[in-house]
Design a protein around this motif. Structure first.
Motif, mmCIF file in Angstrom:
data_model
loop_
_atom_site.group_PDB
_atom_site.id
_atom_site.type_symbol
_atom_site.label_atom_id
_atom_site.label_comp_id
_atom_site.label_asym_id
_atom_site.label_seq_id
_atom_site.Cartn_x
_atom_site.Cartn_y
_atom_site.Cartn_z
ATOM 1 N N PHE A 65 0.837 -1.203 0.000
ATOM 2 C CA PHE A 65 0.000 0.000 0.000
ATOM 3 C C PHE A 65 0.872 1.254 0.000
ATOM 4 O O PHE A 65 0.620 2.199 -0.759
ATOM 5 C CB PHE A 65 -0.929 -0.009 1.215
ATOM 6 N N ALA A 66 1.897 1.275 0.842
ATOM 7 C CA ALA A 66 2.796 2.431 0.899
ATOM 8 C C ALA A 66 3.486 2.649 -0.455
ATOM 9 O O ALA A 66 3.622 3.795 -0.911
ATOM 10 C CB ALA A 66 3.834 2.235 2.006
ATOM 11 N N GLU A 67 3.877 1.574 -1.097
ATOM 12 C CA GLU A 67 4.519 1.676 -2.410
ATOM 13 C C GLU A 67 3.524 2.195 -3.451
ATOM 14 O O GLU A 67 3.867 3.036 -4.290
ATOM 15 C CB GLU A 67 5.079 0.321 -2.833
ATOM 16 N N GLN A 68 2.285 1.711 -3.389
ATOM 17 C CA GLN A 68 1.256 2.164 -4.307
ATOM 18 C C GLN A 68 1.002 3.673 -4.126
ATOM 19 O O GLN A 68 0.905 4.412 -5.111
ATOM 20 C CB GLN A 68 -0.023 1.376 -4.039
ATOM 21 N N ILE A 69 0.945 4.125 -2.895
ATOM 22 C CA ILE A 69 0.751 5.553 -2.619
ATOM 23 C C ILE A 69 1.942 6.359 -3.140
ATOM 24 O O ILE A 69 1.784 7.418 -3.750
ATOM 25 C CB ILE A 69 0.563 5.790 -1.104
ATOM 26 N N ARG A 70 3.149 5.843 -2.887
ATOM 27 C CA ARG A 70 4.356 6.544 -3.323
ATOM 28 C C ARG A 70 4.356 6.735 -4.825
ATOM 29 O O ARG A 70 4.712 7.810 -5.338
ATOM 30 C CB ARG A 70 5.599 5.759 -2.883
ATOM 31 N N LYS A 71 3.927 5.730 -5.574
ATOM 32 C CA LYS A 71 3.935 5.808 -7.031
ATOM 33 C C LYS A 71 2.829 6.701 -7.580
ATOM 34 O O LYS A 71 3.017 7.381 -8.585
ATOM 35 C CB LYS A 71 3.769 4.408 -7.636
ATOM 36 N N GLU A 72 1.672 6.683 -6.925
ATOM 37 C CA GLU A 72 0.504 7.367 -7.489
ATOM 38 C C GLU A 72 0.357 8.822 -7.047
ATOM 39 O O GLU A 72 -0.231 9.625 -7.763
ATOM 40 C CB GLU A 72 -0.774 6.615 -7.118
ATOM 41 N N ILE A 73 0.858 9.149 -5.866
ATOM 42 C CA ILE A 73 0.614 10.499 -5.355
ATOM 43 C C ILE A 73 1.913 11.284 -5.306
ATOM 44 O O ILE A 73 2.929 10.843 -4.961
ATOM 45 C CB ILE A 73 -0.035 10.447 -3.947
#
Length: 99
Positions: A91-99
């Motif tokens: 989840f943290a990686e997904q947030i880092r990439k998208e936001i």
């Protein structure tokens, strides 16, 4: 699979974030002499630490489990929970990439 919306909903509540902090380093928050932390932390220990009603704590834990942030394990009559660090990292990686 990480359900981003369920995780955002789960993390929107400060008490649920506090539970995740407690479970990150359970030896700091729960007495080791009385609890074998190998299976996770028993639900009654989280309830005792929180000072909230058992039903309120159970509802918060269910939200965290449904979001995939916690994993529950039954041992006999006891239920234990621990963080699902794999989902938290994804989840943290997904947030880092998208936001």
């Amino acid at each position: 699979m990480v359900d981003e919306n369920l995780i955002h909903k789960a993390l929107a509540n400060p008490f649920r974030r506090e539970i995740l902090r407690w479970l990150k380093t359970p030896e700091e928050y729960f007495l080791r002499s009385r609890i074998d932390l190998g299976c996770g932390v028993p639900l009654n220990a989280i309830h005792a630490r929180s000072g909230l009603s058992q039903s309120t704590v159970s509802a918060h834990l269910a939200t965290l489990i449904d979001a995939g942030l916690l994993v529950s394990t039954r041992v006999g009559q006891w239920m234990f929970v621990m963080r699902n660090d794999e989902v938290i990292r994804a989840f943290a990686e997904q947030i880092r990439k998208e936001i």
